[in-house]
Enzyme design. Structure first.
Site, PDB file in Angstrom:
ATOM      1  N   GLY A   1      22.484  15.521 -13.044  1.00  0.00           N
ATOM      2  CA  GLY A   1      21.805  16.427 -12.120  1.00  0.00           C
ATOM      3  C   GLY A   1      21.387  17.680 -12.861  1.00  0.00           C
ATOM      4  O   GLY A   1      21.999  18.051 -13.866  1.00  0.00           O
TER       5      GLY A   1
ATOM      6  N   GLN B   1      18.877  26.309 -13.822  1.00  0.00           N
ATOM      7  CA  GLN B   1      19.387  25.906 -15.136  1.00  0.00           C
ATOM      8  C   GLN B   1      18.284  25.811 -16.183  1.00  0.00           C
ATOM      9  O   GLN B   1      18.573  25.668 -17.369  1.00  0.00           O
ATOM     10  CB  GLN B   1      20.135  24.579 -15.040  1.00  0.00           C
ATOM     11  CG  GLN B   1      21.422  24.679 -14.242  1.00  0.00           C
ATOM     12  CD  GLN B   1      22.116  23.338 -14.181  1.00  0.00           C
ATOM     13  OE1 GLN B   1      21.789  22.494 -13.361  1.00  0.00           O
ATOM     14  NE2 GLN B   1      23.070  23.138 -15.085  1.00  0.00           N
TER      15      GLN B   1
ATOM     16  N   CYS C   1      29.299  20.842 -16.308  1.00  0.00           N
ATOM     17  CA  CYS C   1      27.982  21.407 -16.020  1.00  0.00           C
ATOM     18  C   CYS C   1      27.240  21.620 -17.331  1.00  0.00           C
ATOM     19  O   CYS C   1      27.824  22.108 -18.306  1.00  0.00           O
ATOM     20  CB  CYS C   1      28.161  22.734 -15.283  1.00  0.00           C
ATOM     21  SG  CYS C   1      26.626  23.579 -14.892  1.00  0.00           S
ATOM     22  N   LEU C   2      25.960  21.260 -17.363  1.00  0.00           N
ATOM     23  CA  LEU C   2      25.177  21.423 -18.585  1.00  0.00           C
ATOM     24  C   LEU C   2      25.072  22.888 -19.011  1.00  0.00           C
ATOM     25  O   LEU C   2      24.921  23.179 -20.190  1.00  0.00           O
ATOM     26  CB  LEU C   2      23.770  20.831 -18.400  1.00  0.00           C
ATOM     27  CG  LEU C   2      23.716  19.323 -18.129  1.00  0.00           C
ATOM     28  CD1 LEU C   2      22.271  18.870 -17.964  1.00  0.00           C
ATOM     29  CD2 LEU C   2      24.405  18.534 -19.226  1.00  0.00           C
TER      30      LEU C   2
ATOM     31  N   HIS D   1      27.208  19.799  -6.032  1.00  0.00           N
ATOM     32  CA  HIS D   1      27.256  20.571  -7.276  1.00  0.00           C
ATOM     33  C   HIS D   1      25.888  21.207  -7.551  1.00  0.00           C
ATOM     34  O   HIS D   1      25.790  22.407  -7.837  1.00  0.00           O
ATOM     35  CB  HIS D   1      27.665  19.654  -8.432  1.00  0.00           C
ATOM     36  CG  HIS D   1      27.713  20.331  -9.764  1.00  0.00           C
ATOM     37  ND1 HIS D   1      28.896  20.635 -10.395  1.00  0.00           N
ATOM     38  CD2 HIS D   1      26.730  20.759 -10.594  1.00  0.00           C
ATOM     39  CE1 HIS D   1      28.638  21.228 -11.555  1.00  0.00           C
ATOM     40  NE2 HIS D   1      27.314  21.308 -11.699  1.00  0.00           N
ATOM     41  N   GLU D   2      24.818  20.404  -7.453  1.00  0.00           N
ATOM     42  CA  GLU D   2      23.473  20.932  -7.711  1.00  0.00           C
ATOM     43  C   GLU D   2      23.042  21.906  -6.621  1.00  0.00           C
ATOM     44  O   GLU D   2      22.379  22.905  -6.899  1.00  0.00           O
ATOM     45  CB  GLU D   2      22.458  19.795  -7.860  1.00  0.00           C
ATOM     46  CG  GLU D   2      22.740  18.838  -9.005  1.00  0.00           C
ATOM     47  CD  GLU D   2      22.984  19.524 -10.338  1.00  0.00           C
ATOM     48  OE1 GLU D   2      22.369  20.575 -10.622  1.00  0.00           O
ATOM     49  OE2 GLU D   2      23.813  19.011 -11.115  1.00  0.00           O
TER      50      GLU D   2
ATOM     51  N   HIS E   1      24.153  25.326  -7.240  1.00  0.00           N
ATOM     52  CA  HIS E   1      23.325  26.038  -8.216  1.00  0.00           C
ATOM     53  C   HIS E   1      22.197  26.826  -7.543  1.00  0.00           C
ATOM     54  O   HIS E   1      21.900  27.949  -7.944  1.00  0.00           O
ATOM     55  CB  HIS E   1      22.708  25.068  -9.227  1.00  0.00           C
ATOM     56  CG  HIS E   1      23.565  24.788 -10.404  1.00  0.00           C
ATOM     57  ND1 HIS E   1      23.978  25.765 -11.277  1.00  0.00           N
ATOM     58  CD2 HIS E   1      24.081  23.624 -10.872  1.00  0.00           C
ATOM     59  CE1 HIS E   1      24.719  25.216 -12.238  1.00  0.00           C
ATOM     60  NE2 HIS E   1      24.802  23.918 -12.004  1.00  0.00           N
TER      61      HIS E   1
END
Length: 196
Positions: free
Chosen positions: A45, A50, A105-106, A147-148, A151
């Protein structure tokens, strides 16, 4: 085109993102670039903040989870076939008993912690053609969406950790924001203002 992933510490990751309309410039290209960026970093995701954009957009492809042997056949099938674009999403409901799953997380590389979330969600969103959908999801798909979705509200998974866990990872988070970390994908670090 692969975009740099914005690292922990950048103010864009803390913004409550703005809705967008069909007139948003180069949206199809942005979505394609977000998928390229996510795949390059082996993510499932990626949210617009991000990649530095405070807009209510995120993309998901849970295919990598489908190989998990701990999952039921039904869960594997659901995950292998779930690729979706969420625009102007709004979570309407979260239900069930919270369960823990080890999240990463990226934007926060090499930090993984157990996060508790509810197993079922009901969400309203628009697709890339701005058609509105209201759907329910559960299990790992719901978790990736949650999660996304966090963000685009300026929330990171580390915000959901206990005070003790936050203290234990504090120095690692500082190192990430300074770029004192080795990653296999393109990132932009707030303290360095350069790409790596």
């Amino acid at each position: 085109m692969i975009l740099p992933v914005i690292a922990y510490g950048d103010p864009v990751l803390r913004k409550e993102c703005e809705p967008i309309s069909e007139e948003y410039p180069n949206l199809k290209e942005l979505i394609a670039n977000m998928y390229d960026t996510m795949y390059d970093a082996f993510g499932v995701g990626l949210a617009a903040p991000q990649v530095g954009l405070p807009i209510r957009l995120f993309v998901i492809d849970t295919t990598p989870f489908a190989d998990d042997e701990d999952l039921t056949k039904d869960e594997q099938v659901q995950l292998s076939d779930f690729k979706r674009i969420f625009i102007n999403a709004k979570v309407l409901e979260e239900t069930g008993d919270e369960w823990a799953f080890n999240e990463g997380c990226l934007s926060i590389p090499d930090v993984r912690e157990d996060v508790f979330r509810k197993p079922k969600i009901k969400i309203q969103y628009q697709d890339e053609d701005f058609k509105t959908h209201v759907e329910e999801f559960e299990g790992l798909v719901a978790r990736v969406i949650q999660h996304e979705y966090d963000h685009i509200d300026g929330i990171l998974f580390t915000d959901k950790l206990s005070t003790l866990k936050k203290r234990l990872i504090k120095s690692r988070l500082i190192n990430i924001s300074k770029g004192n970390i080795s990653v296999d994908y393109k990132m932009r670090f707030p303290s360095m203002k350069k790409k790596r």
